[in-house]
Design a protein around this motif. Structure first.
Motif, PDB file in Angstrom:
ATOM      1  N   TRP A   1       0.668   9.579  -1.558  1.00  0.00           N
ATOM      2  CA  TRP A   1      -1.263   9.637  -1.489  1.00  0.00           C
ATOM      3  C   TRP A   1      -1.627   8.399  -0.522  1.00  0.00           C
ATOM      4  O   TRP A   1      -2.416   8.724   0.169  1.00  0.00           O
ATOM      5  N   ALA A   2      -1.098   7.358  -0.527  1.00  0.00           N
ATOM      6  CA  ALA A   2      -1.512   6.310   0.124  1.00  0.00           C
ATOM      7  C   ALA A   2      -1.554   6.423   1.739  1.00  0.00           C
ATOM      8  O   ALA A   2      -2.115   6.399   2.527  1.00  0.00           O
ATOM      9  N   ARG A   3      -0.136   7.107   2.140  1.00  0.00           N
ATOM     10  CA  ARG A   3      -0.264   7.463   3.374  1.00  0.00           C
ATOM     11  C   ARG A   3      -0.985   8.464   3.815  1.00  0.00           C
ATOM     12  O   ARG A   3      -1.640   8.359   4.932  1.00  0.00           O
ATOM     13  N   ASP A   4      -1.320   9.466   2.946  1.00  0.00           N
ATOM     14  CA  ASP A   4      -2.527  10.472   3.523  1.00  0.00           C
ATOM     15  C   ASP A   4      -3.780   9.793   3.706  1.00  0.00           C
ATOM     16  O   ASP A   4      -4.543  10.197   4.660  1.00  0.00           O
ATOM     17  N   VAL A   5      -4.056   8.733   2.581  1.00  0.00           N
ATOM     18  CA  VAL A   5      -5.450   8.114   2.866  1.00  0.00           C
ATOM     19  C   VAL A   5      -5.525   7.237   4.187  1.00  0.00           C
ATOM     20  O   VAL A   5      -6.515   7.397   4.906  1.00  0.00           O
ATOM     21  N   PHE A   6      -4.406   6.529   4.688  1.00  0.00           N
ATOM     22  CA  PHE A   6      -4.256   6.000   5.749  1.00  0.00           C
ATOM     23  C   PHE A   6      -4.476   7.017   6.950  1.00  0.00           C
ATOM     24  O   PHE A   6      -5.216   6.425   7.878  1.00  0.00           O
ATOM     25  N   ALA A   7      -3.899   7.988   6.893  1.00  0.00           N
ATOM     26  CA  ALA A   7      -3.725   8.746   7.886  1.00  0.00           C
ATOM     27  C   ALA A   7      -5.255   9.370   8.244  1.00  0.00           C
ATOM     28  O   ALA A   7      -5.845   9.683   9.282  1.00  0.00           O
ATOM     29  N   GLY A   8      -5.837   9.771   7.231  1.00  0.00           N
ATOM     30  CA  GLY A   8      -7.121  10.046   7.322  1.00  0.00           C
ATOM     31  C   GLY A   8      -8.175   9.134   7.656  1.00  0.00           C
ATOM     32  O   GLY A   8      -9.033   9.419   8.773  1.00  0.00           O
ATOM     33  N   LEU A   9      -7.998   7.923   7.411  1.00  0.00           N
ATOM     34  CA  LEU A   9      -8.741   6.724   7.872  1.00  0.00           C
ATOM     35  C   LEU A   9      -8.726   6.655   9.379  1.00  0.00           C
ATOM     36  O   LEU A   9      -9.505   6.089  10.280  1.00  0.00           O
TER      37      LEU A   9
ATOM     38  N   PRO B   1       0.765   1.432   4.473  1.00  0.00           N
ATOM     39  CA  PRO B   1       0.599   2.344   3.221  1.00  0.00           C
ATOM     40  C   PRO B   1       1.346   2.022   2.357  1.00  0.00           C
ATOM     41  O   PRO B   1       0.827   1.900   1.034  1.00  0.00           O
ATOM     42  N   ARG B   2       2.743   1.460   2.475  1.00  0.00           N
ATOM     43  CA  ARG B   2       3.572   1.324   1.349  1.00  0.00           C
ATOM     44  C   ARG B   2       3.085  -0.101   0.593  1.00  0.00           C
ATOM     45  O   ARG B   2       2.928  -0.156  -0.395  1.00  0.00           O
ATOM     46  N   HIS B   3       2.766  -0.862   1.368  1.00  0.00           N
ATOM     47  CA  HIS B   3       2.031  -2.327   0.952  1.00  0.00           C
ATOM     48  C   HIS B   3       0.938  -1.946   0.196  1.00  0.00           C
ATOM     49  O   HIS B   3       0.821  -2.440  -1.118  1.00  0.00           O
ATOM     50  N   PHE B   4      -0.023  -1.285   0.269  1.00  0.00           N
ATOM     51  CA  PHE B   4      -1.174  -0.700  -0.230  1.00  0.00           C
ATOM     52  C   PHE B   4      -0.875  -0.162  -1.418  1.00  0.00           C
ATOM     53  O   PHE B   4      -1.385  -0.329  -2.667  1.00  0.00           O
ATOM     54  N   ALA B   5       0.054   0.806  -1.334  1.00  0.00           N
ATOM     55  CA  ALA B   5       0.450   1.753  -2.751  1.00  0.00           C
ATOM     56  C   ALA B   5       0.941   0.701  -3.722  1.00  0.00           C
ATOM     57  O   ALA B   5       0.686   0.787  -4.791  1.00  0.00           O
ATOM     58  N   ARG B   6       1.759  -0.371  -3.400  1.00  0.00           N
ATOM     59  CA  ARG B   6       2.493  -1.251  -4.248  1.00  0.00           C
ATOM     60  C   ARG B   6       1.318  -2.085  -4.924  1.00  0.00           C
ATOM     61  O   ARG B   6       1.633  -2.240  -5.995  1.00  0.00           O
ATOM     62  N   TRP B   7       0.459  -2.609  -4.037  1.00  0.00           N
ATOM     63  CA  TRP B   7      -0.572  -3.475  -4.483  1.00  0.00           C
ATOM     64  C   TRP B   7      -1.627  -2.789  -5.605  1.00  0.00           C
ATOM     65  O   TRP B   7      -1.690  -3.418  -6.792  1.00  0.00           O
ATOM     66  N   LEU B   8      -1.654  -1.408  -5.298  1.00  0.00           N
ATOM     67  CA  LEU B   8      -2.418  -0.715  -6.175  1.00  0.00           C
ATOM     68  C   LEU B   8      -1.754   0.149  -7.280  1.00  0.00           C
ATOM     69  O   LEU B   8      -2.322   0.591  -8.267  1.00  0.00           O
ATOM     70  N   ALA B   9      -0.447  -0.031  -7.295  1.00  0.00           N
ATOM     71  CA  ALA B   9       0.325   1.237  -8.020  1.00  0.00           C
ATOM     72  C   ALA B   9       0.048   2.396  -7.946  1.00  0.00           C
ATOM     73  O   ALA B   9      -0.334   3.155  -9.012  1.00  0.00           O
ATOM     74  N   ALA B  10      -0.100   2.838  -6.596  1.00  0.00           N
ATOM     75  CA  ALA B  10      -0.522   4.079  -6.250  1.00  0.00           C
ATOM     76  C   ALA B  10       0.783   4.865  -5.819  1.00  0.00           C
ATOM     77  O   ALA B  10       1.638   4.334  -5.406  1.00  0.00           O
ATOM     78  N   PRO B  11       0.703   6.241  -5.899  1.00  0.00           N
ATOM     79  CA  PRO B  11       1.952   7.018  -5.247  1.00  0.00           C
ATOM     80  C   PRO B  11       1.888   6.799  -3.599  1.00  0.00           C
ATOM     81  O   PRO B  11       0.826   6.828  -3.101  1.00  0.00           O
TER      82      PRO B  11
END
Length: 440
Positions: A262-270, A249-259
């Motif tokens: 929030w990215a951890r929550d999205v990954f957890a849901g998926l 999730p940290r890699h995804f957040a860095r790529w998207l410039a997202a919190p």
């Protein structure tokens, strides 16, 4: 090929290079890609957008992944018909583009496939905003920001306007408050409305048109219906993992410039829904650093690196087949040139393994990737390069960080010829020091 839940850096890199058309070039005539403009859109889709703050860099990112696409093909994909020389008073029908130049990941300008705008615009606008960057008396509230975005879209529908022409339209459609010179920018003040220009792009109300002389123009992309935000976000994560996984999730957040939260929550849901699955990334038997080593680890990437136990990362559900030797080594092998802010160097993680040893100091700028065009050798960054165009000739200066073999020099010369083909110039290779700074 092998199915594995213990994935090494080398195996991940080989699969990423293949899926990015960096191991094997994309070719026109493939199913669904009958023309060069179709193929340009397919390549941009595989990359999850080509960074286009500098359009020639995006043209290279796409063209260097193909056998025969040039900058002219990319521009035809963006603008199939020439716009009128001045803003038209009425809508002008035009052929639909296959690529759109607009604000993409991290709010920066990208080339995105027009067919993917329903996904991108829904997903990007679903990312939570960070802290406000403007003082309260400068920034727009949500209601007025929405008015400006609507005015931008209406003003650009079927038209190509410069920034000043667009500003006049926005003020006329909203009110004088939109034109107040209150926004600090480059030692001057911009009108208030411009602070949501990127939001208009991410909403699908604005895209870039071709230059009118030396001036940038804007237009409105083809109309579309956005996907539901949650569906778009989940789809974007799965596409990201297919292109750049395994990832955290940290890699995804860095790529998207997202919190990050929030990215951890999205990954957890998926993960709960079974749409992504957890793997061990970084095999202690393979002697490679794990995905969680986001800073401070050393590694050589292709065939070795720092030791350490495998670390938890994610792939799309069922997407666990990675190349094994010798296919892996064949996919990694080779010399490649990537331009400024190429999607691969921005998104591929862990970054310290992509930029091993001296490459970290020479090819990164304050830890940020993309400020230098890079030379890659056998799957990792091994130097920097710079191009200087004079008329119909382009000099490509390449600075390797270690001595190249005779075979690698021949391959590098072929890559430089490919740069010339894409840019429609005659390119010549110089191997020596790159004396310019980052993003020069």
């Amino acid at each position: 090929m092998r199915k594995s839940t213990g994935i090494t850096w080398a195996a991940a890199s080989a699969r990423r290079l293949e899926r990015q058309f960096l191991a094997k070039s994309a070719q026109t005539g493939a199913p669904g890609a009958d023309t060069a403009t179709d193929m340009a859109a397919d390549v941009a889709a595989a990359m999850l957008g080509a960074h286009a703050q500098v359009l020639s860099a995006a043209e290279l990112s796409i063209g260097l992944r193909t056998e025969n696409i040039t900058r002219s093909d990319v521009r035809r994909a963006l603008w199939p018909a020439a716009p009128p020389p001045a803003p038209a008073s009425a809508c002008v029908p035009a052929p639909a583009p296959s690529l759109v130049k607009t604000h993409g990941p991290r709010g920066t300008v990208h080339l995105l496939p027009a067919r993917d705008l329903p996904l991108w615009c829904a997903a990007l606008t679903a990312v939570p905003d960070g802290p406000a960057s403007f003082a309260p008396d400068v920034r727009l509230d949500d209601e007025r920001a929405g008015q400006v975005v609507t005015a931008i879209g209406d003003a650009l529908d079927g038209r190509f306007l410069t920034i000043d022409e667009l500003g006049e339209e926005v003020v006329a459609r909203t009110g004088p408050w939109a034109g107040d010179l209150v926004m600090p920018a480059f030692q001057t003040l911009w009108p208030r409305w411009r602070q949501v220009l990127h939001r208009a792009g991410q909403c699908g109300a604005l895209s870039f048109g071709p230059h009118r002389g030396r001036r940038v123009t804007y237009t409105r992309p083809p109309r579309f219906t956005p996907l539901p935000p949650e569906e778009a976000t989940r789809l974007l994560v799965r596409r990201y993992l297919r292109a750049y996984g395994p990832a955290t999730p940290r890699h995804f957040a860095r790529w998207l410039a997202a919190p990050p939260g929030w990215a951890r929550d999205v990954f957890a849901g998926l993960a709960r829904e079974g749409e992504i699955e957890e793997v061990a990334f970084g095999d202690p038997g393979g002697g490679e650093a794990g995905a969680g080593a986001d800073a401070g680890a050393e590694g050589s990437g292709g065939s070795g690196g720092a030791g350490g136990a495998g670390t938890s990362a994610w792939v799309a559900a069922g997407d666990t087949v990675f190349p094994d030797a010798p296919e892996r080594d064949e996919l990694l092998r080779g010399v490649r040139l990537l331009p400024y802010f190429d999607a691969y160097v921005i998104a591929a993680q862990p970054r310290e393994l992509l930029f091993p040893g001296a490459a970290r100091e020479r090819a990164l700028a304050g830890g940020q990737a993309g400020n230098f065009p890079v030379l890659m050798v056998d799957g990792t960054v091994a130097g920097v390069w710079h191009q200087l165009r004079r008329g119909r000739r382009t000099t490509v200066t390449v600075e390797p960080l270690s001595r190249l073999t005779a075979r690698q020099e021949r391959e590098l010369a072929a890559r430089v010829e490919q740069v010339g083909r894409v840019l429609e110039t005659r390119a010549e290779l110089v191997i020596g020091e790159v004396s310019v700074g980052p993003h020069a």
